[in-house]
Enzyme design. Structure first.
Site, PDB file in Angstrom:
ATOM      1  N   ASP A  69       0.870  -1.175   0.000  1.00 41.06           N
ATOM      2  CA  ASP A  69       0.000   0.000   0.000  1.00 41.06           C
ATOM      3  C   ASP A  69       0.911   1.231   0.000  1.00 41.06           C
ATOM      4  O   ASP A  69       2.069   1.151   0.426  1.00 41.06           O
ATOM      5  CB  ASP A  69      -0.883  -0.015   1.251  1.00 41.06           C
ATOM      6  CG  ASP A  69      -1.648   1.282   1.441  1.00 41.06           C
ATOM      7  OD1 ASP A  69      -2.315   1.704   0.486  1.00 41.06           O
ATOM      8  OD2 ASP A  69      -1.542   1.872   2.533  1.00 41.06           O
ATOM      9  N   LYS A  70       0.415   2.362  -0.482  1.00 36.50           N
ATOM     10  CA  LYS A  70       1.245   3.564  -0.518  1.00 36.50           C
ATOM     11  C   LYS A  70       1.171   4.345   0.783  1.00 36.50           C
ATOM     12  O   LYS A  70       2.124   4.402   1.544  1.00 36.50           O
ATOM     13  CB  LYS A  70       0.843   4.480  -1.686  1.00 36.50           C
ATOM     14  CG  LYS A  70       1.727   5.742  -1.780  1.00 36.50           C
ATOM     15  CD  LYS A  70       1.264   6.674  -2.884  1.00 36.50           C
ATOM     16  CE  LYS A  70       0.050   7.478  -2.478  1.00 36.50           C
ATOM     17  NZ  LYS A  70       0.338   8.487  -1.424  1.00 36.50           N
ATOM     18  N   THR A  71       0.003   4.951   1.024  1.00 37.00           N
ATOM     19  CA  THR A  71      -0.137   5.879   2.140  1.00 37.00           C
ATOM     20  C   THR A  71      -0.013   5.172   3.483  1.00 37.00           C
ATOM     21  O   THR A  71      -0.786   4.285   3.805  1.00 37.00           O
ATOM     22  CB  THR A  71      -1.496   6.607   2.063  1.00 37.00           C
ATOM     23  OG1 THR A  71      -1.646   7.177   0.773  1.00 37.00           O
ATOM     24  CG2 THR A  71      -1.590   7.678   3.132  1.00 37.00           C
ATOM     25  N   THR A 129      -2.783   1.508  -4.615  1.00 40.18           N
ATOM     26  CA  THR A 129      -3.271   2.628  -3.808  1.00 40.18           C
ATOM     27  C   THR A 129      -4.595   3.154  -4.336  1.00 40.18           C
ATOM     28  O   THR A 129      -4.904   3.015  -5.522  1.00 40.18           O
ATOM     29  CB  THR A 129      -2.224   3.766  -3.790  1.00 40.18           C
ATOM     30  OG1 THR A 129      -2.729   4.863  -3.040  1.00 40.18           O
ATOM     31  CG2 THR A 129      -1.892   4.234  -5.198  1.00 40.18           C
ATOM     32  N   GLY A 130      -5.342   3.760  -3.448  1.00 43.87           N
ATOM     33  CA  GLY A 130      -6.571   4.430  -3.851  1.00 43.87           C
ATOM     34  C   GLY A 130      -6.301   5.850  -4.302  1.00 43.87           C
ATOM     35  O   GLY A 130      -7.198   6.547  -4.779  1.00 43.87           O
ATOM     36  N   LYS A 162      -8.829  -3.819  -4.771  1.00 45.08           N
ATOM     37  CA  LYS A 162      -7.507  -4.231  -4.287  1.00 45.08           C
ATOM     38  C   LYS A 162      -7.426  -5.749  -4.174  1.00 45.08           C
ATOM     39  O   LYS A 162      -6.449  -6.370  -4.604  1.00 45.08           O
ATOM     40  CB  LYS A 162      -7.203  -3.590  -2.930  1.00 45.08           C
ATOM     41  CG  LYS A 162      -6.748  -2.145  -3.014  1.00 45.08           C
ATOM     42  CD  LYS A 162      -6.201  -1.656  -1.688  1.00 45.08           C
ATOM     43  CE  LYS A 162      -5.670  -0.230  -1.794  1.00 45.08           C
ATOM     44  NZ  LYS A 162      -5.041   0.252  -0.564  1.00 45.08           N
ATOM     45  N   ASP A 171      -1.734  -0.879   5.809  1.00 47.39           N
ATOM     46  CA  ASP A 171      -1.964  -0.351   7.157  1.00 47.39           C
ATOM     47  C   ASP A 171      -3.372   0.139   7.386  1.00 47.39           C
ATOM     48  O   ASP A 171      -3.724   0.489   8.502  1.00 47.39           O
ATOM     49  CB  ASP A 171      -0.998   0.801   7.445  1.00 47.39           C
ATOM     50  CG  ASP A 171      -1.404   2.080   6.716  1.00 47.39           C
ATOM     51  OD1 ASP A 171      -1.872   1.973   5.559  1.00 47.39           O
ATOM     52  OD2 ASP A 171      -1.279   3.163   7.296  1.00 47.39           O
ATOM     53  N   ASP A 199      -7.121  -1.707   3.177  1.00 43.96           N
ATOM     54  CA  ASP A 199      -6.222  -2.807   2.834  1.00 43.96           C
ATOM     55  C   ASP A 199      -6.709  -4.151   3.371  1.00 43.96           C
ATOM     56  O   ASP A 199      -6.169  -5.194   2.996  1.00 43.96           O
ATOM     57  CB  ASP A 199      -4.823  -2.541   3.403  1.00 43.96           C
ATOM     58  CG  ASP A 199      -4.213  -1.263   2.847  1.00 43.96           C
ATOM     59  OD1 ASP A 199      -4.354  -1.020   1.644  1.00 43.96           O
ATOM     60  OD2 ASP A 199      -3.601  -0.507   3.620  1.00 43.96           O
TER      61      ASP A 199
END
Length: 708
Positions: A385-387, A535-536, A563, A583, A587
């Protein structure tokens, strides 16, 4: 995701949420919603099972002491004699108690493995051995001549109970993912009647078409459409969107998201199982059910040993039935079956599990699902995941572009002074930059949120405004659009600083990439593992991060259900093993669907409870430790399997009587001695498990071209 939503990711209206109001109204939990209560009882059930194994172990151990004293085999082996009228009946009674009391969990497990799962495993192998020992020993007590195996029966049950107790205790922490998801939803809502009056009602009382009022800082109770009002909605935990999303009449809101400073009138569109969050719950539930059917290494080893024992016993019985009498053939067969199920196997894997769990804890890893952890050694792709995972989830100032006649410090000072009054993510980034540069903060008065636009305040007699790109265009204030577009293309969020309605400069911000992310991506690439970011967030932001880190693939603008679908696509035809690192709530379905789900410890409870492994230190670089420890654990399991069962290559043929005519045969006493020795060896070998220490991380793992 709508085109409008996608196209405007980098031109978010820069408004600000009042954090105190948000905290005041934040829901404290939803303990019984939509009939999904009771999921938390799973953890209590797991704790009860641990205590049950512990109790059965100690009781069986105590009863095994007189069994050992009365066992003819041990008396002969150590040269003592303890016998009295009826001692054989006492031995039978004690062994019967241990068989039914201590062996109950294994006999119940046999039923589950054979009848329900149709796959023999550890419980089947143990049950075969203890049942064979008990039945044959009972026959020797009452009907036939021969040596009993009561001592082997008792010690095997005690050792197996100890092994299962150790293993279950090492992985305490049953999943509460579904409970945590449900707790995100508010209990109550402000229902509007035809006259505009509000009534406090339970969320369960709402129906599609009902109108509700969502106040500043509150959670949105259910999915719906905005009828009146404008506000920024924090959907980061649900969708992965790094910036609060501007919402206006006609747009949809998601139940569980957090309203900003505006007041919204929402028409409920979905309730119960139809809501977005309920669908996430269902996806997590289905993915966990699918994953739970996977077999661990210990069960796989036990399955094949079961087949070996069965075939060896059958061959022994058939052979000796043809060349000797039934009682001799039965004695040889029973000896083969008992030796084929070594006591050490019951401790080999649990001891390694216990040691690896301890090592994991020292390295900041919490293993919640050992079966999936074991599979980490085969991972081909890791999806991040990115953020909040590869990035900190916090905005940092990248660029300050002053207008002619002013300086970067002047622009930052004005923005820093005004933004210090706000708790908005962008404001925090600007404030952090001001503090790091030790900029003097000016006195601010008449602070004001500009709904859908940004902020405004007085510094001395000057009016200072912090506006979004949309507000600049709406106010028809000119700015360097070419430079703005260039920053926007890099995935940066831009705000404009004005004094007395005159532009002073632009400030560009982006989500800060974690220092450790550079290291982990580089090492995974060197290991031949594909690295994917999902990522969203919008495509431009994602591509910027992906390029900077050197990722194999970037997947952006996806919702939670998408996802998990992407995870399944990456798993292809089942030949690819995919790990997911995340996180957030968004996710959770992907963490559950992946072959191994890894949660960042600083993330949401939902992500943590859904994951198989938790990175307690919130450091993505610990993913490398997960892979290394999984491989080291597997190697140690293989070693212990050989120590625990390898001697069977010699012992089983000898127990079957292959050298009987030469006067060489394995007696129960010899078999017991060899099994005891192998138990000691696997215990010592398990304690030797270690993982090579990580090399010291360099101070700056960013690429040489990085200028931020």
């Amino acid at each position: 995701m709508s085109d409008k939503h996608t196209d405007n990711q980098n031109v978010k209206e820069h408004d600000h949420m009042n954090q105190e109001t948000k905290d005041k109204h934040e829901d404290k939990g939803h303990e019984d919603h939509h009939g999904h209560d009771g999921h938390g009882s799973h953890q209590d059930h797991h704790a009860h099972m641990v205590e049950d194994f512990k109790k059965r172990f100690w009781v069986s151990l105590v009863i095994s002491v007189p069994i050992a004293i009365l066992a003819p085999m041990l008396q002969h082996l150590f040269g003592f004699d303890v016998s009295f009228p009826g001692s054989d009946l006492v031995l039978f009674a004690l062994a019967t108690f241990v068989f039914f009391y201590g062996g109950k969990p294994f006999l119940s497990g046999l039923k589950r493995e054979v009848v329900e799962d149709h796959t023999p495993g550890m419980m089947t192998l143990i049950s075969l051995d203890i049942t064979t020992s008990y039945v044959y020993s009972s026959l020797t007590t009452f009907f036939i001549e021969g040596s009993d195996f009561y001592f082997e029966l008792a010690t095997l049950i005690v050792v197996m109970l100890l092994g299962h107790w150790i293993e279950m205790r090492s992985q305490m922490g049953a999943s509460k993912a579904l409970e945590e998801l449900i707790n995100l939803m508010p209990n109550d809502a402000h229902k509007l009647d035809e006259n505009g009056n509000t009534t406090e009602v339970s969320v369960e009382e709402l129906h599609p078409g009902d109108k509700i009022l969502v106040k500043s800082g509150e959670k949105v109770p259910l999915d719906g459409e905005i009828l009146e009002g404008k506000s920024s909605i924090d959907e980061s935990m649900l969708t992965g969107e790094s910036v609060p999303v501007e919402k206006e009449p006609g747009e949809e809101v998601i139940g569980g998201s957090i309203n900003g400073e505006g007041v919204l009138t929402v028409e409920v569109s979905k309730v119960g199982e139809e809501t977005y969050l309920s669908q996430v719950v269902e996806m997590v539930k289905n993915a966990q059910a699918t994953k739970s059917r996977a077999q661990g290494f210990a069960d796989t080893a036990a399955k094949w040993l079961f087949y070996v024992a069965l075939v060896a016993g059958l061959i022994t019985m058939i052979y000796w039935m043809n060349v000797a009498d039934f009682e001799f053939a039965l004695a040889r067969t029973v000896t083969v079956l008992i030796i084929a199920c070594p006591h050490a196997l019951g401790l080999a894997m649990p001891l390694v599990s216990s040691v690896s769990t301890s090592i994991a804890a020292q390295k900041g890893l919490l293993i919640r699902n050992r079966t999936q952890f074991e599979m980490a050694r085969n991972i081909d792709k890791i999806v991040f995941d990115k953020t909040g995972t590869l990035t900190e989830g916090n905005f940092g100032v990248d660029d300050i572009i002053p207008e002619d006649g002013t300086s970067e410090e002047d622009v930052l000072q004005l923005a820093y002074s005004v933004e210090s009054q706000s708790d908005h993510p962008i404001a925090k980034g600007i404030v952090r930059a001001g503090e790091e540069k030790k900029v003097q903060r000016l006195g601010v008065t008449d602070y004001n949120n500009l709904t859908g636009k940004g902020l405004e305040a007085k510094i001395d007699s000057d009016t200072v405004s912090i506006l979004s790109p949309g507000a600049m265009k709406a106010e028809e204030i000119s700015f360097d659009e070419e430079r703005y577009n260039d920053l926007s293309q890099q995935g940066k969020t831009v705000v404009f600083v004005l004094k007395n309605h005159k532009l002073q400069g632009m400030i560009a911000l982006s989500d800060i990439i974690r220092e450790s992310s550079y290291k982990v991506i580089r090492e995974l690439t060197d290991m031949g593992i594909d690295t994917v970011m999902i990522t969203g967030d919008n495509q431009r932001v994602a591509d910027g991060v992906g390029k900077e880190l050197g990722l194999t693939e970037v997947i952006a603008e996806v919702l939670p259900d998408q996802k998990s679908e992407h995870i399944k696509r990456l798993q292809e035809d089942g030949t690819k093993q995919v790990a997911m690192v995340g996180d957030g709530i968004n996710d959770a379905p992907a963490l559950a669907a992946a072959d191994i789900g890894i949660a960042i410890g600083a993330g949401t409870d939902v992500a943590i409870e859904t994951a198989d492994v938790i990175l307690v230190n919130s450091n993505p670089r610990d993913v490398l430790n997960v892979l290394k420890l999984s491989k080291a654990t597997h190697r140690k399991n293989i070693q212990n399997l050989w120590w625990a069962a390898g001697y069977n290559i010699i012992a089983i043929p000898l127990a079957a009587g292959i050298l009987y005519n030469q006067g060489i045969v394995v007696t129960p006493a010899i078999g017991a001695a060899v099994m005891s020795l192998s138990t000691v060896i696997v215990a010592i070998n398990a304690r030797l498990l270690s993982v090579d220490d990580e090399t010291e991380e360099s101070k700056d793992m960013k690429p040489a071209t990085e200028t931020r």
